[in-house]
Structure formats: C-alpha cells, structure tokens
Design an enzyme around this catalytic site. Structure first.
Site, PDB file in Angstrom:
ATOM      1  N   LYS A  83     -71.636   7.128 -27.954  1.00 44.55           N
ATOM      2  CA  LYS A  83     -71.954   6.066 -26.997  1.00 44.55           C
ATOM      3  C   LYS A  83     -70.690   5.643 -26.233  1.00 44.55           C
ATOM      4  CE  LYS A  83     -76.336   5.564 -28.247  1.00 44.55           C
ATOM      5  NZ  LYS A  83     -76.755   6.662 -29.139  1.00 44.55           N
TER       6      LYS A  83
HETATM    7  C1  LIG Z   1     -78.176   6.264 -30.021  1.00 48.14           C
HETATM    8  C2  LIG Z   1     -79.553   5.784 -29.878  1.00 48.14           C
HETATM    9  C3  LIG Z   1     -80.229   5.090 -30.909  1.00 48.14           C
HETATM   10  C4  LIG Z   1     -79.772   4.955 -32.336  1.00 48.14           C
HETATM   11  O1  LIG Z   1     -78.530   4.645 -32.614  1.00 48.14           O
HETATM   12  P1  LIG Z   1     -77.840   4.975 -34.010  1.00 48.14           P
HETATM   13  O2  LIG Z   1     -76.655   4.076 -33.966  1.00 48.14           O
HETATM   14  O3  LIG Z   1     -77.490   6.428 -33.987  1.00 48.14           O
HETATM   15  O4  LIG Z   1     -78.767   4.638 -35.117  1.00 48.14           O
HETATM   16  C5  LIG Z   1     -81.486   4.573 -30.640  1.00 48.14           C
HETATM   17  N1  LIG Z   1     -82.082   4.735 -29.458  1.00 48.14           N
HETATM   18  C6  LIG Z   1     -81.482   5.417 -28.451  1.00 48.14           C
HETATM   19  C7  LIG Z   1     -82.203   5.522 -27.153  1.00 48.14           C
HETATM   20  C8  LIG Z   1     -80.212   5.981 -28.630  1.00 48.14           C
HETATM   21  O5  LIG Z   1     -79.650   6.654 -27.631  1.00 48.14           O
END
Ligand SMILES: *Cc1c(COP(=O)(O)O)cnc(C)c1O
Length: 368
Positions: free
Chosen positions: A182
């Site tokens: 992210k």
């Molecule tokens: C990254 C992501 C998540 C989940 O995040 P984690 O921290 O990996 O559990 C949920 N929804 C979307 C759309 C994502 O891109």
C-alpha cells in the site's frame, strides 16, 4: 538489464531507527506508540477517531461487528474487490451479496448497490479501487434514503481526497490497510476511521478480545491489536504520505500524456466529482486479446506489471459455495479482463517512466 518494478516501498533507515527505539524501550505490544499513531492519523485525515489494528482485514471485520452484522443479514459488496471484502461478511455469519462495478472506474455506482437491496440488507460496502475515491455523496444519499449504513473499504485510498477532505470521514466507518504494497506500510497493519464516538469505543473493545476492564469480556472480540513497533514505523511512513502521493501523481500525469494519442490504451478515467486519488495503482486497459501478450512483451523487456484480483464470485471457494452466474457482472468481468497495472512509485525516474510508456506504445502500434 535491471528490472523496472511495479512498486517500490519507501521504507528505510528512519523506520528502522523508530522500530529500534521502541524495541529498546522494552514495550513492544500495543501501548503509547499506537495511541500516538492514531492521534497523528486523526489530525492528518480530519476524522475524529482512529483505531489502529493488526491488518486491513481485521479493521473491515470490526466495522461490520460494530454495526452488529450477524446471521441472517445480507451485506452488499462489489464482486470486483479483494477477497477480504467478502470473507469478513462470512466471518460475521452474514451473507455477502455481490454486485457489479463500473467498467471505467473499477468502482461501484449507486445503481449497482441499489439493485441488490432486499429487506435483509443490513449494510453495503464500497471499495476505492486503485485509490480512486467512490462518489461518496451519492452513497451517503442512498444510505440516508434507505436507512442502510455503509462501510468503506478504503484499503487502497489512504491519503486520497474527496471534495477537499481526506478520505476517512465520508462513510460511517472507513477501513484502511497498511500492508507492504500500500502507499504507506507498517508491514501488516490497518486503521478504522469514524466520526462516531460510540463506534470508536466499540471498535477498541472488539480489537482487544471484547474486553472492557481487565478480564471482563462483554462482547465477542478478537486479538486485532497493532504493536508499538508497527505504530512507530507507521508514524515515519505517515510523514512521507503527501510526498508519495504527489510524486505518483507526477508519474500518472506523464503516462496520461504519453498515452493520449494511442486510442488502443484506456488510461484511468477522470470522474466528474472533485477528488485526488491516492494513485495506489496506475491501471491501463487494452483489448482482452492484447492484454496477456502485452504482459509477456513487457516482461521480456524487464518491465514488471500486475494483474490484481479476479472478481470474488469467481474465486474457487466462493464459486463452489454460491454458484453465481457471471452474466450478472458484465462491468466487473470486462474490467478484470482488460486491465493491467503498470509501474508507478515514488521517486520513479522520468527516464524509466518513459521507457515503460514507450514499450507499451511500440507494442500497441505493432498490434495495429
Ligand atoms: C489490501 C486490501 C485489503 C486488505 O488489507 P490487509 O491489510 O492485507 O488485510 C482489503 N481490501 C482491499 C480492497 C485491499 O486492497
């Protein structure tokens, strides 16, 4: 030839030092640093309450738990999302009801949600895919008209803005992820933002095993706690967010310009409402039959690309359990078949951005 990666996290010495300091202090689990990180996120986003957790799936599940979602309830979610959007509904014992998305934005529109509302609908979820905020005002109106609360899976849009305000205050509850890929990361991590005090209090209880007062467990919770080590890393990361988004925007604009004359390449859509995306990903769309050959061509030229998640209803587990006909989701299916995420990261040199764009352009010219 050195590969051009699709992403490149901005993490280094300063984060290492912050983590070292926390470890040296002897307090590594959830403590003062987590609260400090939350306070910083509150002032950055303008949200009244931030509740940090161990990842962006826990945060999303906690949002549903806070709303009291349980067995017999339906939660509408876009099928074009990451698997956690659906999993958390099942973990709450409720039923995910999939809806289609807009092929141009990758995001859901109000109509997609509306068409799936039944008397059992207890919440709906929007997702800011690729970092583009959905048209929040439209969903707030739908929520007000129907009385159905809405949760935003804002995992991909931390730092983005909608009509002049940071994403995090538009829905009742916003869930963010700080996973490694992210825009900012704590390795694993996440945060819920809300302006509602009672929700914030509930979230803190759910995060900590449903505990109110020592060993007094009043609701079903879980261990969703963030560590102080993660929070310390997160604070350094947070200080970089505007530079990261600003720099990725510079790259996005360069790609937009370079692809403008090539009708076979569809660049990220400009929506009508005012917003600044987080530029988590830059996705182009090409004809389905050209997409995989383009991926191979770029790979041979040392350029990394990514296809992200297929629609959730197509995932083996969901396909076996719900047996859903894909014809209901023409937008999501088409978007998935045609998109391609290409390299975009903070400090990506102009020359590398141009190499990527020129390789794509030369492939498209040859493909006619
Ligand atoms: C990254 C992501 C998540 C989940 O995040 P984690 O921290 O990996 O559990 C949920 N929804 C979307 C759309 C994502 O891109």
């Amino acid at each position: 030839m050195k590969k051009i990666p699709v992403a490149n996290p901005q993490i280094g010495e300063a984060e290492a030092k912050a983590a070292y300091d926390v470890i040296s202090s002897g307090w590594v689990s959830m403590g003062q640093k987590v609260r400090e990180f939350e306070t910083k996120i509150e002032s950055f986003t303008g949200a009244k309450y931030a509740v940090a957790m161990n990842n962006g799936t826990s945060t999303l599940q906690s949002c549903l738990a806070t709303l009291g979602i349980g067995p017999g309830d339906e939660v509408i979610i876009p099928t074009l999302s990451y698997i956690s959007s659906a999993n958390v509904v099942l973990y709450q014992g409720a039923t995910p009801i999939f809806c289609d998305s807009n092929v141009e934005t990758f995001n859901v529109d109000v109509e997609h949600i509306k068409s799936k509302i039944t008397p059992r609908t207890k919440a709906f979820m929007t997702v800011d895919l690729k970092g583009l905020p959905v048209d929040y005002d439209a969903f707030s109106r739908l929520s007000a008209e129907t009385g159905i609360p809405f949760v935003s899976d804002s995992a991909e849009s931390f730092g983005a803005s909608y009509k002049g305000a940071r994403v995090g205050t538009q829905a009742l509850l916003h869930s963010f992820s700080f996973f490694a890929n992210k825009n900012i990361t704590t390795g694993e991590g996440g945060v819920v933002l809300t302006n509602d005090k009672s929700f914030a209090e509930k979230l803190k209880i759910i995060r900590n095993q449903g505990q109110e007062g020592r060993y007094n467990h009043t609701v079903l919770g879980n261990n969703f706690r963030m560590t102080d080590v993660q929070a310390a890393i997160g604070m350094v990361q947070l200080s970089k967010i505007d530079r990261i988004i600003g720099d990725k925007k510079r790259i996005a604009l360069l790609y937009d310009k370079m692809f403008a004359e090539q009708p076979g390449i569809v660049t990220p859509v400009k929506v009508k409402y005012e917003n600044t995306p987080s530029w988590y990903l830059y996705s182009i769309k090409v004809k389905n039959e050209l997409r995989d050959p383009l991926v191979n061509f770029l790979e041979q030229n040392g350029i990394e690309t990514r296809l992200s998640f297929p629609p959730i209803h197509q995932q083996p587990f969901y396909a076996a359990r719900f047996k859903i006909n894909s014809e209901q989701f023409p937008g999501a299916s088409k978007a998935f078949c045609e998109f391609l995420d290409i390299p975009i990261w903070c400090d990506m040199p102009v020359i590398q951005t141009e190499i990527v764009a020129n390789k794509i352009l030369s492939f498209m010219k040859r493909a006619g």
